[in-house]
Every structure is written in structure tokens, then in C-alpha cells.
Write a protein that holds these residues in place. Structure first.
Motif, mmCIF file in Angstrom:
data_model
loop_
_atom_site.group_PDB
_atom_site.id
_atom_site.type_symbol
_atom_site.label_atom_id
_atom_site.label_comp_id
_atom_site.label_asym_id
_atom_site.label_seq_id
_atom_site.Cartn_x
_atom_site.Cartn_y
_atom_site.Cartn_z
ATOM 1 N N ASN A 1 1.011 -1.051 -0.059
ATOM 2 C CA ASN A 1 0.001 0.150 -0.186
ATOM 3 C C ASN A 1 0.810 1.301 0.046
ATOM 4 O O ASN A 1 2.053 1.139 -0.090
ATOM 5 N N ALA A 2 0.215 2.240 0.163
ATOM 6 C CA ALA A 2 1.002 3.644 -0.068
ATOM 7 C C ALA A 2 2.033 3.670 1.081
ATOM 8 O O ALA A 2 2.928 4.625 0.953
ATOM 9 N N SER A 3 1.799 3.387 2.323
ATOM 10 C CA SER A 3 2.830 3.423 3.487
ATOM 11 C C SER A 3 3.834 2.548 3.889
ATOM 12 O O SER A 3 4.681 2.907 3.894
ATOM 13 N N THR A 4 3.591 1.303 3.058
ATOM 14 C CA THR A 4 4.764 0.208 3.362
ATOM 15 C C THR A 4 4.689 -0.228 1.920
ATOM 16 O O THR A 4 3.715 -0.470 1.209
ATOM 17 N N THR A 5 5.872 -0.645 1.624
ATOM 18 C CA THR A 5 6.446 -1.445 0.451
ATOM 19 C C THR A 5 6.812 -2.937 0.886
ATOM 20 O O THR A 5 7.623 -3.040 1.647
ATOM 21 N N ASP A 6 6.098 -3.914 0.087
ATOM 22 C CA ASP A 6 6.236 -5.160 0.486
ATOM 23 C C ASP A 6 7.117 -5.927 -0.536
ATOM 24 O O ASP A 6 7.834 -6.943 0.020
ATOM 25 N N GLY A 7 7.356 -5.429 -1.592
ATOM 26 C CA GLY A 7 8.469 -6.043 -2.405
ATOM 27 C C GLY A 7 8.218 -5.048 -3.743
ATOM 28 O O GLY A 7 7.864 -4.132 -3.860
ATOM 29 N N ILE A 8 9.156 -5.339 -4.671
ATOM 30 C CA ILE A 8 9.272 -4.790 -6.106
ATOM 31 C C ILE A 8 8.734 -5.715 -7.280
ATOM 32 O O ILE A 8 9.236 -6.972 -7.126
#
Length: 136
Positions: free
Chosen positions: A81-88
């Protein structure tokens, strides 16, 4: 009188040849339809390498294209989501060229960059389909 007989014979022969060629030539409606070549439904394997420096991931890789005339491009997108990045996720576009080209599988290279936190897992898609990834 002999010229008239020769002309009459020549006209009869020409008419016979024309009529015979019209009936003996194959027509497009008479030719059997050959099935088209099967389209590969498998997604090619993608090799990815991630170099991280000062908050920027530089992702390089390669994919096996059906021929050397194919066009390969890549775009990196964050997962989550906008606040966390889980991967690319690396979205690879593989467009085959419709011109005459030697149909020999060719390794094609690509590169893309993205600003994201360190140590994120990478995934890839080819034309929207999930792809298997390997390390170089």
C-alpha cells in the motif's frame, strides 16, 4: 480459304486453353485452411539482478525472446500500500516484431530503477503473466 481455317483453328485453341485454365486453376475458396502455428502459452524465465545504492534499486536482467527483432522494456513498481512497500514487481513488456526476422531465441537485456527501501523481494511479470525468476 486456308487463312480462314488457320484463324478459326487458332481461335478455337485459344478458347480451349482459356476455359481449361479457368477451371483448372485453384481458387481461394478451394484451398484447405491450414491451422495456424500454436502460440506458446508459457512465460519465459527471467533473470533479475538488483543493485541497491543510496535508496535506489537498479534492476537489470534478461529474458529469452522468440527472435532478435523483439522489443523488450521493463518498469519497476512497488508492491503493497501507500505507506509500506512489501516488494518490487518488475513488469516486463515483450513485444514480438511482425516483420521478417530469423526465428531464433535470443537473450534480451533490460534495466529499470526504483526508489524503495533496501532488501525487498523481487517478482516479475511478462506481458501481465507471472514469470519465474532466477538469479544471474
Amino acid at each position: 480459304m486456308s487463312h480462314t481455317r488457320l484463324w478459326a483453328a487458332a481461335i478455337i485453341i485459344v478458347v480451349i486453353l482459356l476455359v481449361g485454365s479457368v477451371f483448372s486453376a485453384p481458387h481461394t475458396r478451394d484451398v484447405a485452411q491450414t491451422p495456424s502455428a500454436p502460440v506458446a502459452t508459457t512465460t519465459p524465465s527471467v533473470t533479475l539482478h538488483d543493485a541497491y545504492r543510496k535508496g535506489v534499486h537498479t534492476i537489470t536482467g534478461s529474458i529469452e525472446a522468440p527472435n532478435a527483432c523483439a522489443v523488450v522494456s521493463a518498469q519497476a513498481n512497488p508492491l503493497g500500500n501507500a505507506s509500506t512497500t512489501d516488494g518490487i514487481q518488475v513488469a516486463i513488456s515483450l513485444a514480438t516484431d511482425t516483420n521478417v526476422c530469423l526465428q531464433l531465441p535470443t537473450k534480451m537485456d533490460f534495466s529499470t530503477t526504483i526508489t524503495a527501501p533496501a532488501n525487498l523481494p523481487l517478482s516479475a511479470t511478462v506481458n501481465g503473466a507471472p514469470a519465474t525468476t532466477t538469479a544471474p
